[in-house]
Enzyme design. Structure first.
Site, PDB file in Angstrom:
ATOM      1  N   SER A   1      50.942  13.470 -23.263  1.00  0.00           N
ATOM      2  CA  SER A   1      51.917  13.164 -24.325  1.00  0.00           C
ATOM      3  C   SER A   1      51.690  14.079 -25.512  1.00  0.00           C
ATOM      4  O   SER A   1      52.621  14.390 -26.250  1.00  0.00           O
ATOM      5  CB  SER A   1      51.772  11.717 -24.804  1.00  0.00           C
ATOM      6  OG  SER A   1      52.023  10.833 -23.758  1.00  0.00           O
TER       7      SER A   1
ATOM      8  N   TYR B   1      48.501  15.445 -16.761  1.00  0.00           N
ATOM      9  CA  TYR B   1      49.573  16.439 -16.731  1.00  0.00           C
ATOM     10  C   TYR B   1      50.863  15.713 -16.336  1.00  0.00           C
ATOM     11  O   TYR B   1      50.889  15.081 -15.287  1.00  0.00           O
ATOM     12  CB  TYR B   1      49.279  17.560 -15.734  1.00  0.00           C
ATOM     13  CG  TYR B   1      50.217  18.738 -15.996  1.00  0.00           C
ATOM     14  CD1 TYR B   1      50.011  19.579 -17.071  1.00  0.00           C
ATOM     15  CD2 TYR B   1      51.338  18.942 -15.182  1.00  0.00           C
ATOM     16  CE1 TYR B   1      50.886  20.621 -17.334  1.00  0.00           C
ATOM     17  CE2 TYR B   1      52.212  19.984 -15.453  1.00  0.00           C
ATOM     18  CZ  TYR B   1      51.975  20.817 -16.521  1.00  0.00           C
ATOM     19  OH  TYR B   1      52.837  21.841 -16.798  1.00  0.00           O
TER      20      TYR B   1
ATOM     21  N   GLU C   1      39.367   8.183 -38.714  1.00  0.00           N
ATOM     22  CA  GLU C   1      38.528   7.704 -37.615  1.00  0.00           C
ATOM     23  C   GLU C   1      37.137   8.348 -37.589  1.00  0.00           C
ATOM     24  O   GLU C   1      36.470   8.301 -36.542  1.00  0.00           O
ATOM     25  CB  GLU C   1      39.214   7.940 -36.250  1.00  0.00           C
ATOM     26  CG  GLU C   1      40.573   7.264 -36.119  1.00  0.00           C
ATOM     27  CD  GLU C   1      41.130   7.322 -34.696  1.00  0.00           C
ATOM     28  OE1 GLU C   1      40.434   6.892 -33.767  1.00  0.00           O
ATOM     29  OE2 GLU C   1      42.276   7.801 -34.532  1.00  0.00           O
TER      30      GLU C   1
ATOM     31  N   TRP D   1      47.685  13.292 -36.000  1.00  0.00           N
ATOM     32  CA  TRP D   1      46.563  12.371 -35.782  1.00  0.00           C
ATOM     33  C   TRP D   1      45.365  13.107 -35.181  1.00  0.00           C
ATOM     34  O   TRP D   1      44.214  12.796 -35.486  1.00  0.00           O
ATOM     35  CB  TRP D   1      46.974  11.173 -34.901  1.00  0.00           C
ATOM     36  CG  TRP D   1      47.256  11.503 -33.462  1.00  0.00           C
ATOM     37  CD1 TRP D   1      48.447  11.883 -32.934  1.00  0.00           C
ATOM     38  CD2 TRP D   1      46.327  11.492 -32.365  1.00  0.00           C
ATOM     39  NE1 TRP D   1      48.324  12.115 -31.582  1.00  0.00           N
ATOM     40  CE2 TRP D   1      47.037  11.870 -31.212  1.00  0.00           C
ATOM     41  CE3 TRP D   1      44.972  11.190 -32.241  1.00  0.00           C
ATOM     42  CZ2 TRP D   1      46.437  11.968 -29.944  1.00  0.00           C
ATOM     43  CZ3 TRP D   1      44.370  11.279 -30.994  1.00  0.00           C
ATOM     44  CH2 TRP D   1      45.098  11.663 -29.859  1.00  0.00           C
TER      45      TRP D   1
ATOM     46  N   LYS E   1      43.675   3.152 -27.255  1.00  0.00           N
ATOM     47  CA  LYS E   1      43.949   2.032 -26.347  1.00  0.00           C
ATOM     48  C   LYS E   1      42.730   1.122 -26.144  1.00  0.00           C
ATOM     49  O   LYS E   1      42.850   0.077 -25.519  1.00  0.00           O
ATOM     50  CB  LYS E   1      44.396   2.584 -24.984  1.00  0.00           C
ATOM     51  CG  LYS E   1      45.763   3.244 -25.013  1.00  0.00           C
ATOM     52  CD  LYS E   1      46.349   3.372 -23.622  1.00  0.00           C
ATOM     53  CE  LYS E   1      45.845   4.564 -22.887  1.00  0.00           C
ATOM     54  NZ  LYS E   1      46.532   5.829 -23.157  1.00  0.00           N
TER      55      LYS E   1
ATOM     56  N   TYR F   1      50.139  17.691 -26.884  1.00  0.00           N
ATOM     57  CA  TYR F   1      49.810  19.024 -26.384  1.00  0.00           C
ATOM     58  C   TYR F   1      48.736  19.719 -27.222  1.00  0.00           C
ATOM     59  O   TYR F   1      48.943  20.809 -27.753  1.00  0.00           O
ATOM     60  CB  TYR F   1      51.093  19.864 -26.266  1.00  0.00           C
ATOM     61  CG  TYR F   1      51.957  19.368 -25.133  1.00  0.00           C
ATOM     62  CD1 TYR F   1      51.785  19.853 -23.836  1.00  0.00           C
ATOM     63  CD2 TYR F   1      52.902  18.368 -25.341  1.00  0.00           C
ATOM     64  CE1 TYR F   1      52.544  19.375 -22.780  1.00  0.00           C
ATOM     65  CE2 TYR F   1      53.667  17.874 -24.295  1.00  0.00           C
ATOM     66  CZ  TYR F   1      53.480  18.383 -23.026  1.00  0.00           C
ATOM     67  OH  TYR F   1      54.230  17.898 -21.984  1.00  0.00           O
TER      68      TYR F   1
ATOM     69  N   HIS G   1      42.774  17.691 -24.502  1.00  0.00           N
ATOM     70  CA  HIS G   1      41.846  16.566 -24.617  1.00  0.00           C
ATOM     71  C   HIS G   1      41.528  16.036 -23.228  1.00  0.00           C
ATOM     72  O   HIS G   1      42.299  16.244 -22.286  1.00  0.00           O
ATOM     73  CB  HIS G   1      42.450  15.462 -25.503  1.00  0.00           C
ATOM     74  CG  HIS G   1      43.778  14.989 -25.011  1.00  0.00           C
ATOM     75  ND1 HIS G   1      44.965  15.609 -25.367  1.00  0.00           N
ATOM     76  CD2 HIS G   1      44.117  13.990 -24.158  1.00  0.00           C
ATOM     77  CE1 HIS G   1      45.976  14.988 -24.775  1.00  0.00           C
ATOM     78  NE2 HIS G   1      45.488  14.007 -24.028  1.00  0.00           N
ATOM     79  N   VAL G   2      40.392  15.356 -23.143  1.00  0.00           N
ATOM     80  CA  VAL G   2      39.926  14.846 -21.845  1.00  0.00           C
ATOM     81  C   VAL G   2      39.714  13.339 -21.971  1.00  0.00           C
ATOM     82  O   VAL G   2      39.191  12.862 -22.981  1.00  0.00           O
ATOM     83  CB  VAL G   2      38.597  15.548 -21.451  1.00  0.00           C
ATOM     84  CG1 VAL G   2      38.033  14.963 -20.163  1.00  0.00           C
ATOM     85  CG2 VAL G   2      38.810  17.055 -21.308  1.00  0.00           C
ATOM     86  N   HIS G   3      40.142  12.608 -20.941  1.00  0.00           N
ATOM     87  CA  HIS G   3      39.996  11.148 -20.944  1.00  0.00           C
ATOM     88  C   HIS G   3      38.692  10.763 -20.230  1.00  0.00           C
ATOM     89  O   HIS G   3      38.397  11.307 -19.163  1.00  0.00           O
ATOM     90  CB  HIS G   3      41.164  10.493 -20.195  1.00  0.00           C
ATOM     91  CG  HIS G   3      42.510  10.847 -20.764  1.00  0.00           C
ATOM     92  ND1 HIS G   3      43.269   9.958 -21.487  1.00  0.00           N
ATOM     93  CD2 HIS G   3      43.228  11.986 -20.726  1.00  0.00           C
ATOM     94  CE1 HIS G   3      44.404  10.541 -21.859  1.00  0.00           C
ATOM     95  NE2 HIS G   3      44.391  11.775 -21.403  1.00  0.00           N
TER      96      HIS G   3
HETATM   97  P1  M7G Z   1      47.840  11.901 -23.365  1.00  0.00           P
HETATM   98  O1  M7G Z   1      47.491  12.213 -21.966  1.00  0.00           O
HETATM   99  O2  M7G Z   1      48.322  13.021 -24.224  1.00  0.00           O
HETATM  100  O3  M7G Z   1      48.927  10.786 -23.488  1.00  0.00           O
HETATM  101  O4  M7G Z   1      46.551  11.262 -24.014  1.00  0.00           O
HETATM  102  P2  M7G Z   1      49.147   9.423 -22.695  1.00  0.00           P
HETATM  103  O5  M7G Z   1      47.877   9.058 -22.028  1.00  0.00           O
HETATM  104  O6  M7G Z   1      49.568   8.481 -23.795  1.00  0.00           O
HETATM  105  O7  M7G Z   1      50.248   9.724 -21.749  1.00  0.00           O
HETATM  106  C1  M7G Z   1      46.421  11.042 -25.381  1.00  0.00           C
HETATM  107  C2  M7G Z   1      45.411   9.949 -25.586  1.00  0.00           C
HETATM  108  O8  M7G Z   1      45.146   9.841 -26.977  1.00  0.00           O
HETATM  109  C3  M7G Z   1      45.943   8.597 -25.113  1.00  0.00           C
HETATM  110  O9  M7G Z   1      44.998   7.991 -24.258  1.00  0.00           O
HETATM  111  C4  M7G Z   1      46.159   7.835 -26.415  1.00  0.00           C
HETATM  112  O10 M7G Z   1      45.942   6.450 -26.274  1.00  0.00           O
HETATM  113  C5  M7G Z   1      45.163   8.478 -27.347  1.00  0.00           C
HETATM  114  N1  M7G Z   1      45.586   8.401 -28.749  1.00  0.00           N
HETATM  115  C6  M7G Z   1      46.847   8.540 -29.219  1.00  0.00           C
HETATM  116  N2  M7G Z   1      46.826   8.420 -30.575  1.00  0.00           N
HETATM  117  C7  M7G Z   1      48.013   8.514 -31.426  1.00  0.00           C
HETATM  118  C8  M7G Z   1      45.539   8.201 -30.957  1.00  0.00           C
HETATM  119  C9  M7G Z   1      44.919   8.003 -32.231  1.00  0.00           C
HETATM  120  O11 M7G Z   1      45.529   7.996 -33.299  1.00  0.00           O
HETATM  121  N3  M7G Z   1      43.556   7.822 -32.205  1.00  0.00           N
HETATM  122  C10 M7G Z   1      42.837   7.816 -31.034  1.00  0.00           C
HETATM  123  N4  M7G Z   1      41.525   7.602 -31.112  1.00  0.00           N
HETATM  124  N5  M7G Z   1      43.412   7.999 -29.836  1.00  0.00           N
HETATM  125  C11 M7G Z   1      44.754   8.195 -29.789  1.00  0.00           C
END
Ligand code: M7G
Length: 333
Positions: A263, A260, A176, A166, A198, A265, A268-270
């Protein structure tokens, strides 16, 4: 505000829809998996979180091999829904009287259907790892020294991790692409910023974007050193500017962080709205980007030396490996 009927819906289910954002129910799209849930065969409720008003259920669709996970989330209110002609304060909001006591009146309110949409995610086909991730279970705190990272975590990540398809679909503009808020295509310091899975992409009160780096091979915080400072600073500066330009939110109202363990690897940054208690913002999981930059500025190989805490789910094989080594103690050494 313009509205449209969903003409192919059964008469009893016909509802008015806001087409300002191009929204349509049952959008005829090649990628659409299902139109209704009437055939979904429930096997198990994996988790039900009353605080977050989310539920995750496991099941299958007849005629489709494999397991499907359905995640429903009741949406937050927005201020606009109370200022709009087609919001909550209309004749469509039917009140059912429950009781009265002194000046206190209790009702149940049934608002217009468009206001009661559930944010829905379907994971199909779901793997055992998805099921583990979304199942209610005990969690444990691990203090991961660098030695433990090299001995346990790294081999585990190399052996089993979620597919990154993805992520690559986003970076290659295969999925996307219309949701991209900002892109810097530089292969070393560039990234793509887009709404997180989300987030519904509209409700500012729950704003959640994710910045995915273009360069491959950076798994997590653990891999970052002083050679990545230009990348990290670029994500901060341009991510903040893009959010300010698009959503009119200043940097001071954003929480910008890395997870850390993540999910997924691929670095990426939130980016979330500071007033929103997004999932995964707690101290055992999130590391503010400004903090990360500052730590690396002080000590170039900080994340190759520091002990990092993280939470792990009891059903996760990673937990089992740490448990086998008998190193689940609250304080390192
Ligand atoms: P993470 O810290 O690796 O995982 O963040 P976690 O927060 O689930 O523990 C990955 C981020 O990518 C999460 O906030 C997910 O909601 C987001 N994410 C996951 N997928 C599969 C997708 C996707 O297909 N598209 C988008 N836009 N975001 C995703």
């Amino acid at each position: 505000m313009a509205t449209s009927d969903v003409n192919d819906a059964p008469a009893s289910k016909k509802i008015k829809l806001d087409d300002k954002n191009g929204d349509k129910i049952n959008d005829e799209h090649d990628d659409n998996l299902v139109k209704t849930l009437s055939d979904f065969k429930l096997e198990k409720i994996l988790s039900n979180n009353s605080n977050r008003k989310t539920i995750c259920i496991q099941g299958s669709f007849p005629g489709k091999d494999g397991i499907a996970l359905l995640i429903f989330e009741k949406k937050s209110f927005t201020d606009t829904e109370f200022n709009n002609d087609d919001g909550y304060l209309t004749e469509n909001s039917v009140l059912k009287y429950v009781f009265k006591n002194d000046v206190y009146y209790s009702y149940e309110c049934f608002p217009d259907l468009v206001l009661s949409g559930l944010k829905t995610t379907i994971i199909y086909p779901a793997t055992e790892k998805h099921i583990q991730k979304f199942s209610q279970q005990n969690i444990h705190l691990v203090n991961e020294t660098v030695d433990l990272y090299n001995k346990i975590t790294l081999p585990h990540i190399q052996k089993e991790q979620f597919s990154l398809d993805w992520v690559y679909n986003i970076l290659d503009h295969k999925s996307e692409s219309e949701r991209i808020v900002f892109e810097d295509s530089d292969p070393n310091i560039g990234f793509i910023l887009l709404p997180d899975l989300k987030w519904d992409g509209k409700t500012l009160e729950t704003l959640y974007l994710v910045g995915i780096v273009h360069c491959k091979g950076l798994k997590s915080l653990r891999d970052l050193n002083d050679s990545h400072l230009p990348l990290l600073r670029n994500i901060y500066t341009k991510g903040v500017k893009a959010i300010e330009d698009t959503y009119n939110l200043p940097a001071s109202q954003l929480r910008i962080y890395l997870h850390y363990q993540p999910s997924f690897y691929h670095l990426h940054v939130h980016f979330t709205y500071l007033k929103y208690d997004a999932p995964g913002i707690f101290t055992e999981k999130s590391h503010l980007l400004t903090n990360v930059i500052s730590n690396i500025e002080l000590i170039g190989d900080y994340y190759q030396r520091v002990t990092l805490p993280f939470v792990v789910r009891e059903n996760d094989n990673l937990f089992k490996k740490f448990e086998t080594e008998k190193i689940l103690k609250p304080c390192p050494n």
